[in-house]
Design a protein around this motif. Sequence first.
Motif, PDB file in Angstrom:
ATOM      1  N   ALA A  54       0.939  -1.505   0.010  1.00 27.40           N
ATOM      2  CA  ALA A  54       0.214   0.071   0.164  1.00 27.40           C
ATOM      3  C   ALA A  54       1.214   1.105  -0.081  1.00 27.40           C
ATOM      4  CB  ALA A  54      -0.496  -0.085   0.784  1.00 27.40           C
ATOM      5  N   ILE A  55       2.313   1.389   1.159  1.00 32.28           N
ATOM      6  CA  ILE A  55       2.885   2.252   1.074  1.00 32.28           C
ATOM      7  C   ILE A  55       3.163   2.215  -0.546  1.00 32.28           C
ATOM      8  CG2 ILE A  55       4.952   3.039   1.698  1.00 32.28           C
ATOM      9  CD1 ILE A  55       3.929   1.834   4.247  1.00 32.28           C
ATOM     10  N   SER A  56       3.601   1.771  -0.889  1.00 30.69           N
ATOM     11  CA  SER A  56       4.837   1.339  -2.147  1.00 30.69           C
ATOM     12  C   SER A  56       3.862   2.132  -3.495  1.00 30.69           C
ATOM     13  CB  SER A  56       4.992   0.518  -2.719  1.00 30.69           C
ATOM     14  OG  SER A  56       5.556   0.358  -4.116  1.00 30.69           O
ATOM     15  N   LEU A  57       2.200   1.761  -3.934  1.00 32.57           N
ATOM     16  CA  LEU A  57       1.603   2.082  -4.287  1.00 32.57           C
ATOM     17  C   LEU A  57       1.670   4.128  -4.079  1.00 32.57           C
ATOM     18  CD1 LEU A  57      -1.188  -0.521  -4.856  1.00 32.57           C
ATOM     19  CD2 LEU A  57       0.061   0.427  -6.558  1.00 32.57           C
ATOM     20  N   GLU A  58       1.056   4.097  -2.961  1.00 31.95           N
ATOM     21  CA  GLU A  58       0.723   5.540  -2.542  1.00 31.95           C
ATOM     22  C   GLU A  58       2.381   6.020  -2.953  1.00 31.95           C
ATOM     23  OE1 GLU A  58      -0.060   5.073   1.810  1.00 31.95           O
ATOM     24  OE2 GLU A  58      -1.953   4.692   1.300  1.00 31.95           O
ATOM     25  N   LYS A  59       3.293   6.255  -3.098  1.00 34.49           N
ATOM     26  CA  LYS A  59       4.198   6.992  -3.431  1.00 34.49           C
ATOM     27  C   LYS A  59       4.006   6.692  -4.963  1.00 34.49           C
ATOM     28  CE  LYS A  59       7.989   5.791  -0.319  1.00 34.49           C
ATOM     29  NZ  LYS A  59       8.992   4.600   0.673  1.00 34.49           N
ATOM     30  N   LEU A  60       3.920   5.371  -6.006  1.00 33.18           N
ATOM     31  CA  LEU A  60       3.960   5.736  -7.539  1.00 33.18           C
ATOM     32  C   LEU A  60       2.836   6.749  -7.882  1.00 33.18           C
ATOM     33  CD1 LEU A  60       3.763   1.442  -8.574  1.00 33.18           C
ATOM     34  CD2 LEU A  60       5.606   3.207  -9.033  1.00 33.18           C
ATOM     35  N   ILE A  61       1.353   6.760  -6.775  1.00 32.24           N
ATOM     36  CA  ILE A  61       0.666   7.883  -7.261  1.00 32.24           C
ATOM     37  C   ILE A  61       1.204   8.925  -7.012  1.00 32.24           C
ATOM     38  CG2 ILE A  61      -2.173   7.962  -6.781  1.00 32.24           C
ATOM     39  CD1 ILE A  61      -2.565   5.610  -5.796  1.00 32.24           C
ATOM     40  N   LYS A  62       2.039   9.237  -6.327  1.00 32.02           N
ATOM     41  CA  LYS A  62       2.000  11.056  -6.095  1.00 32.02           C
ATOM     42  C   LYS A  62       3.130  11.101  -7.392  1.00 32.02           C
ATOM     43  CE  LYS A  62       1.902  11.007  -0.928  1.00 32.02           C
ATOM     44  NZ  LYS A  62       2.519  11.378   0.374  1.00 32.02           N
ATOM     45  N   LYS A  63       3.734  10.092  -7.766  1.00 34.48           N
ATOM     46  CA  LYS A  63       4.900  10.260  -8.887  1.00 34.48           C
ATOM     47  C   LYS A  63       3.826  10.330 -10.245  1.00 34.48           C
ATOM     48  CE  LYS A  63       9.238   8.139 -10.063  1.00 34.48           C
ATOM     49  NZ  LYS A  63       9.831   7.183 -10.250  1.00 34.48           N
ATOM     50  N   ILE A  64       2.955   9.572 -10.560  1.00 35.49           N
ATOM     51  CA  ILE A  64       1.845   9.713 -11.337  1.00 35.49           C
ATOM     52  C   ILE A  64       1.097  11.364 -11.602  1.00 35.49           C
ATOM     53  CG2 ILE A  64      -0.139   9.154 -12.099  1.00 35.49           C
ATOM     54  CD1 ILE A  64       0.360   5.522 -11.641  1.00 35.49           C
ATOM     55  N   ASN A  65       0.760  11.643 -10.072  1.00 34.30           N
ATOM     56  CA  ASN A  65       0.171  13.028 -10.241  1.00 34.30           C
ATOM     57  C   ASN A  65       1.350  14.104 -10.570  1.00 34.30           C
ATOM     58  OD1 ASN A  65      -2.376  11.549  -8.988  1.00 34.30           O
ATOM     59  ND2 ASN A  65      -1.742  11.926  -7.075  1.00 34.30           N
ATOM     60  N   LYS A  66       1.964  13.714 -10.189  1.00 32.76           N
ATOM     61  CA  LYS A  66       3.312  15.065 -10.550  1.00 32.76           C
ATOM     62  C   LYS A  66       3.600  14.795 -11.704  1.00 32.76           C
ATOM     63  CE  LYS A  66       7.687  16.588  -9.080  1.00 32.76           C
ATOM     64  NZ  LYS A  66       9.654  16.274  -8.517  1.00 32.76           N
ATOM     65  N   ASN A  67       3.742  14.350 -12.419  1.00 31.26           N
ATOM     66  CA  ASN A  67       4.503  13.593 -14.118  1.00 31.26           C
ATOM     67  C   ASN A  67       3.329  12.988 -15.194  1.00 31.26           C
ATOM     68  OD1 ASN A  67       6.754  13.991 -12.395  1.00 31.26           O
ATOM     69  ND2 ASN A  67       6.929  11.235 -12.308  1.00 31.26           N
ATOM     70  N   LYS A  68       2.099  12.964 -14.419  1.00 28.98           N
ATOM     71  CA  LYS A  68       1.109  12.445 -14.788  1.00 28.98           C
ATOM     72  C   LYS A  68       1.320  11.177 -16.149  1.00 28.98           C
ATOM     73  CE  LYS A  68      -1.599  15.751 -14.170  1.00 28.98           C
ATOM     74  NZ  LYS A  68      -1.150  15.327 -12.456  1.00 28.98           N
ATOM     75  N   GLU A  69       2.290  10.342 -15.730  1.00 27.56           N
ATOM     76  CA  GLU A  69       2.497   9.207 -16.800  1.00 27.56           C
ATOM     77  C   GLU A  69       2.493   8.191 -16.074  1.00 27.56           C
ATOM     78  OE1 GLU A  69       7.344   9.605 -17.471  1.00 27.56           O
ATOM     79  OE2 GLU A  69       6.372  11.200 -18.577  1.00 27.56           O
ATOM     80  N   SER A  70       2.096   6.965 -16.316  1.00 30.36           N
ATOM     81  CA  SER A  70       2.480   5.396 -15.539  1.00 30.36           C
ATOM     82  C   SER A  70       4.212   5.616 -14.615  1.00 30.36           C
ATOM     83  CB  SER A  70       1.998   4.506 -16.613  1.00 30.36           C
ATOM     84  OG  SER A  70       3.427   4.331 -17.678  1.00 30.36           O
ATOM     85  N   CYS A  71       3.722   4.516 -14.314  1.00 34.40           N
ATOM     86  CA  CYS A  71       4.890   4.657 -13.071  1.00 34.40           C
ATOM     87  C   CYS A  71       5.027   2.346 -13.147  1.00 34.40           C
ATOM     88  CB  CYS A  71       4.978   4.745 -12.217  1.00 34.40           C
ATOM     89  SG  CYS A  71       5.470   6.403 -11.751  1.00 34.40           S
ATOM     90  N   ILE A  72       6.081   2.155 -13.762  1.00 34.44           N
ATOM     91  CA  ILE A  72       6.343   0.623 -13.181  1.00 34.44           C
ATOM     92  C   ILE A  72       7.547   0.031 -11.078  1.00 34.44           C
ATOM     93  CG2 ILE A  72       6.013  -0.163 -15.091  1.00 34.44           C
ATOM     94  CD1 ILE A  72       9.038  -0.754 -15.548  1.00 34.44           C
ATOM     95  N   THR A  73       6.948  -0.682 -10.769  1.00 38.33           N
ATOM     96  CA  THR A  73       7.859  -1.319  -9.636  1.00 38.33           C
ATOM     97  C   THR A  73       7.615  -2.494  -9.404  1.00 38.33           C
ATOM     98  OG1 THR A  73       8.266  -0.131  -7.321  1.00 38.33           O
ATOM     99  CG2 THR A  73       5.927  -1.059  -7.807  1.00 38.33           C
ATOM    100  N   TYR A  74       8.580  -3.664  -8.655  1.00 35.09           N
ATOM    101  CA  TYR A  74       8.750  -4.933  -8.925  1.00 35.09           C
ATOM    102  C   TYR A  74       8.223  -5.151  -7.727  1.00 35.09           C
ATOM    103  CZ  TYR A  74      11.077  -4.094 -12.562  1.00 35.09           C
ATOM    104  OH  TYR A  74      11.707  -3.485 -14.178  1.00 35.09           O
ATOM    105  N   LYS A  75       8.225  -6.097  -7.290  1.00 41.93           N
ATOM    106  CA  LYS A  75       7.283  -6.188  -5.873  1.00 41.93           C
ATOM    107  C   LYS A  75       7.628  -7.714  -5.781  1.00 41.93           C
ATOM    108  CE  LYS A  75       3.354  -7.683  -2.874  1.00 41.93           C
ATOM    109  NZ  LYS A  75       3.880  -7.906  -1.905  1.00 41.93           N
TER     110      LYS A  75
END
Length: 151
Positions: A54-75
């Motif tokens: 959930a924390i990882s997703l929340e960080k990705l959402i902040k990044k998306i809100n700033k850059n307006k583009e998709s993001c990837i990460t691994y789990k």
Amino acid sequence: METLQERYVSVVCIFNEKGKVEYVNDRFIIESPLLANDKTFYQDMFAKINREFAISLEKLIKKINKNKESCITYKSYIKDKVNKLALVHVTPLFDKDQKLSLYSLNIFDITNESLDNNKLKKLPIIDGKDILFLSLDEVYLIRAENIYSKV
């Protein structure tokens, strides 16, 4: 070269910034039946999923809100006593007025593609709108320092 989306069926979950789930696909129901049948999950998915994720997703959402583009990460995770690796791809979805309204969470199990005895054998990368796998001999790391780079 075949893309990740062409090779695998992903788990899909569409949600808003507060975690209210709007849609899950059939693969999500198969992979996560406990969550899919939990009515409270649809009201606040962040409260029901693994806290670290959930924390990882929340960080990705902040990044998306700033850059307006998709993001990837691994789990990495363990399922049925087997180490697994997932590629997590979060994409912003815009309404007809071009306002960011929802997010699409796509999770791909890339264990067979990327891991061999827990060692990385291929690296997923974003190429435009596609996700491709490159063998490690095709990957170069470039470290940039100010305006100069070292290869």
